[in-house]
Design a protein around this motif. Sequence first.
Motif, PDB file in Angstrom:
ATOM      1  N   GLN A  42       0.844  -1.182   0.000  1.00 54.82           N
ATOM      2  CA  GLN A  42       0.000   0.000   0.000  1.00 54.82           C
ATOM      3  C   GLN A  42       0.885   1.239   0.000  1.00 54.82           C
ATOM      4  N   THR A  51      -3.324   0.510  -3.547  1.00 56.95           N
ATOM      5  CA  THR A  51      -3.211  -0.756  -2.836  1.00 56.95           C
ATOM      6  C   THR A  51      -3.227  -1.859  -3.880  1.00 56.95           C
ATOM      7  N   THR A 113       5.118  -1.960  12.315  1.00 58.65           N
ATOM      8  CA  THR A 113       4.035  -1.266  13.007  1.00 58.65           C
ATOM      9  C   THR A 113       2.978  -2.214  13.545  1.00 58.65           C
ATOM     10  N   VAL A 121       3.257  -5.994   9.662  1.00 59.91           N
ATOM     11  CA  VAL A 121       3.199  -4.858   8.747  1.00 59.91           C
ATOM     12  C   VAL A 121       4.478  -4.044   8.933  1.00 59.91           C
ATOM     13  N   GLU A 123       6.413  -0.567   7.662  1.00 55.88           N
ATOM     14  CA  GLU A 123       6.210   0.715   6.994  1.00 55.88           C
ATOM     15  C   GLU A 123       7.536   1.435   6.820  1.00 55.88           C
ATOM     16  N   THR A 151       4.272   6.913   2.283  1.00 50.88           N
ATOM     17  CA  THR A 151       4.705   5.737   3.023  1.00 50.88           C
ATOM     18  C   THR A 151       4.443   4.487   2.188  1.00 50.88           C
ATOM     19  N   LYS A 153       3.684   0.586   2.762  1.00 46.94           N
ATOM     20  CA  LYS A 153       3.219  -0.301   3.818  1.00 46.94           C
ATOM     21  C   LYS A 153       3.114  -1.713   3.240  1.00 46.94           C
ATOM     22  N   SER A 155       2.260  -5.695   3.994  1.00 47.11           N
ATOM     23  CA  SER A 155       1.606  -6.630   4.895  1.00 47.11           C
ATOM     24  C   SER A 155       2.040  -8.040   4.550  1.00 47.11           C
TER      25      SER A 155
END
Length: 159
Positions: A42, A51, A113, A121, A123, A151, A153, A155
């Motif tokens: 993302q 995303t 995070t 996750v 970041e 940012t 991100k 996952s």
Amino acid sequence: MKKYLFLSIITFGFLFSCGSSDDSKKEEVQTSQGEWVPQQIQLIKIVPVYTVAYPHTAGCTKDFLQLSTDNTAKFFHYEGRSCEETEYENAFQRSGNNVSLNIMSYQISGTITTETETNMVIESDISEYVPLIKAMFPEYEQYLSVLEGGTVKLSLNKK
């Protein structure tokens, strides 16, 4: 081409090993041990801008990150028609929730995070990837200013 940009961001964004010596951090390592499959990327600039599902190569074993009990990590990437495996070792160091990468002589920092037994996750500020993107994908250099302050991100889910 977008797929390759995001694949590069992700590939370089999660090659890491865990490191810790005190008891409280050992629990963290125990949570992280195992094989982690990247699920989603993302890009966020105030709100999520883009995303996308992680671009695993169709028909191949899914790429994954293997975190070991001896505080080492390997990233396994599969690509091409023959699903050729590429293994990357010790490209990422961890101190608490902070991670530091050394990718092709580029230093990249990030933060874990979220970390549960099944989800992690990571970041990073998009600026961490700018020199790498410029080197690998010079055709995207003109678009990087739009993402400034954004940012990345990533996952991952535990296998």
